[in-house]
Write an enzyme that holds these catalytic residues in place. Sequence first.
Site, PDB file in Angstrom:
ATOM      1  N   ASP A  94       0.821  -1.212   0.000  1.00  0.00           N
ATOM      2  CA  ASP A  94       0.000   0.000   0.000  1.00  0.00           C
ATOM      3  C   ASP A  94       0.854   1.260   0.000  1.00  0.00           C
ATOM      4  O   ASP A  94       2.027   1.230   0.373  1.00  0.00           O
ATOM      5  CB  ASP A  94      -0.932   0.010   1.212  1.00  0.00           C
ATOM      6  N   GLU A 186      -0.032  -1.198   5.619  1.00  0.00           N
ATOM      7  CA  GLU A 186       1.001  -0.766   6.564  1.00  0.00           C
ATOM      8  C   GLU A 186       0.795   0.700   6.929  1.00  0.00           C
ATOM      9  O   GLU A 186       0.987   1.101   8.075  1.00  0.00           O
ATOM     10  CB  GLU A 186       2.383  -0.972   5.928  1.00  0.00           C
TER      11      GLU A 186
HETATM   12 ZN   LIG Z   1       6.539   2.397   4.112  1.00  0.00          ZN
END
Ligand SMILES: [Zn+2]
Length: 421
Positions: A94, A186
Amino acid sequence: MQSSSIKDLNDLCGVDRLVHIFLDLISYNTQACNDSAMIPSSAGQLRLGAHILAMLQDLHLQATQTKEGVIICKVEASKGYENAKHLCLLAHLDTACDCSGENIKASLVKNYKGEGIKLANGLILDHSISFNLQKHVGDDIIVTDGSTLLGADDKAGISILLLLLENLVTSDIKHGPLTIVFSVDEEIGKSCNYIDVQALNCDFAVTIDGTALGELDIATFNAMSAKLKVKGKSIHTAVAYKKMINANDVLVEFLNNLPYDQRAQTTLGLEGFYHVVSMQSNMQEANAYILLRDFDKDKLIERQQFLEQLKTVFNSRYKDCIDITYTMQYENMAKVLQANPQIVDLCKKAYEQAKVEVIENYVRGGTDGSNLSNRGLPCPNIFTGALNCHGPYECLIVQAFHKAYDVVLNLVQNVAVTTKG
Ligand SMILES: [Zn+2]
């Protein structure tokens, strides 16, 4: 003023496999979404995951995509290295929520001269944005057109791991058992919820998710989030006197009590902060999403207690109108790494072999390694060569990107040779 060229980037892409992989990955918009009920939080992450899965299967590697979208690839050890320690390498699919990742138009600054770089939309990238730029005179830099982020955080990390896998399959580089993980979400602090540390069954791990050349991240913030809700009391303004509770006003008053010298924009180094990420408010109800950060866990708890004390004051002033819920997001990895120094030592050796000076870094943020370390899998973080992540000034120093690849390749071989028994 120096400008960038799309043609130069395309030319480089034709001869540089690492850059080629990177440009393919950033064509997918994988921006994470804080308010999404989906897992992962955006469909783009699943699409890029499926694309990577197909690439790994083409290499005849054993890889799976979990229902949450995490890609896990297991690589058997070379013959004779089966007993070496099991290394896990991670990068995340992401990109940050703060800036669009749609339709990224990258281009190349060749042979950086040290002056300002004019991005296609007129933004100027110079040393006032990143002092690190000055260290890269003579290097080549991949930049955006100024309207999106670049996605080097963390597609640079993914590119490095994909090239590593290609090279392991097609050469006789010696390595122990490896697990490669491409995580999701994340950037919204959820990635480790979807990683089963026990099932990975690894001895230690490294994330490839850092920034400037040479940085080796060995400490991170402790992180907590607070969702603050103010319930207002709506009464016609004509007769509001001493009856109305305007949620807008209460929220603003509450947030003004957070010390201004303890905000993200007023702190540095080892100082923690409060950071108001978002507010939605009307007279009836007001909500704020606040981040609490500190390297010291006790000080983080003190920040939480400070919000609770404010809540008590405001609730007696405004008739129990405030509620706060807290979520612990991640913990500092430093203590775990101090107790398990082997993986950090192996990383340092890999930097030395690649002729990269080690800069031990305290991250004013978190990494997947913050959670993994505290769940029993010691996990420092290696640089990628990306700078100014999460915004339109994000850029990737090509030479540093290659050094990061060299470091990871050295690390894989060091683990095999040093720990095979
Ligand atoms: Zn990162």
